[in-house]
Design an enzyme around this catalytic site. Structure first.
Site, PDB file in Angstrom:
ATOM      1  CG  MET A  95      -1.861  -1.314   1.311  1.00  0.00           C
ATOM      2  SD  MET A  95      -2.786  -1.452  -0.029  1.00  0.00           S
ATOM      3  CE  MET A  95      -3.926  -0.039  -0.053  1.00  0.00           C
ATOM      4  CG  HIS A 114      -6.044  -2.081  -9.812  1.00  0.00           C
ATOM      5  ND1 HIS A 114      -5.910  -1.007  -8.772  1.00  0.00           N
ATOM      6  CD2 HIS A 114      -7.151  -1.681 -10.601  1.00  0.00           C
ATOM      7  CE1 HIS A 114      -7.069  -0.372  -8.893  1.00  0.00           C
ATOM      8  NE2 HIS A 114      -7.771  -0.547  -9.842  1.00  0.00           N
TER       9      HIS A 114
END
Length: 217
Positions: A95, A114
């Site tokens: 992240m 993704h």
């Protein structure tokens, strides 16, 4: 020739686990010379570190909070990847947005996953946005990482139906199943050289292209 895969995580590492389990099940080491040589997290409390330890994979924490600048953090992160001999870097729930410095240092050697069918729904909250947009098909994309957020050349995609009673949580769970199918395939095919980045174009043979185009029910 031996090739080292380094996985970057920030949390539970479910995609890291799926890649590792596929590497064992499919015997990547003997068949392709592929090894997961290390796991790096930017969070010391990432649950994926516990899993890495349980299966004997070396790990390291490079905590972004301990740095005054993004540049200093990424330099140490890149050095840690080099310490593990990274031939391919796999982002698995990592992240942090990577800057051109890091991307250029490992150009063509970084994969990301993704939870959307890129170029749709870049960024966060993809499942909520898919439902709001009323799309009938959603899914997941594996792509090479570029300096543009979620904008690198596409390696593979898995599509799932969007059903009438879906919530973001239900849809996310359906997509996650396909993440765990698609990502190990993409990592294996890229690391073994069957899928390559040539400029901004991804090259592969027909068999690989079939493996990397999943239409789930």
């Amino acid at each position: 020739m031996k090739k080292n895969i380094v996985v970057l995580i920030s949390g539970r590492g479910s995609n890291f686990k799926s890649v590792y389990e596929a590497s064992v099940r499919e015997n990547w080491a003997e068949k392709y010379g592929l090894y997961i040589s290390g796991v790096i997290s930017n969070r010391a409390d990432a649950k994926g570190l516990e899993y890495a330890a349980s299966v004997g994979i070396p790990s390291k924490v490079v905590d972004h909070k301990g740095y005054e600048s993004r540049g200093a953090f990424e330099k140490d992160l890149a050095d840690a990847c080099d310490e593990f001999g990274a031939d391919l870097i796999v982002l698995a729930g990592f992240m942090r947005v990577l800057t051109p410095y890091f991307v250029d240092r490992f150009s063509g050697r970084i994969l990301n996953i993704h939870p959307a069918l890129l170029p749709l729904f870049t960024g966060l909250h993809t499942h909520e946005r898919a439902l709001q947009a009323g799309v009938r098909v959603h899914g997941v994309t594996v792509h090479f990482v570029s300096a543009e957020l979620d904008g690198g050349p596409i390696v593979g995609q898995a599509a799932v139906p969007v059903l009438a009673n879906d919530t973001p949580e239900i849809l996310a769970a359906r997509v996650l199943v396909q993440e765990h199918v698609l990502y190990p395939r993409a990592v294996r095919l890229v690391a073994s050289g069957r899928v390559k980045l040539d400029g901004n174009k991804v090259l592969m043979d027909e068999e690989a292209s079939r493996e990397l185009a999943i239409l789930a029910q």
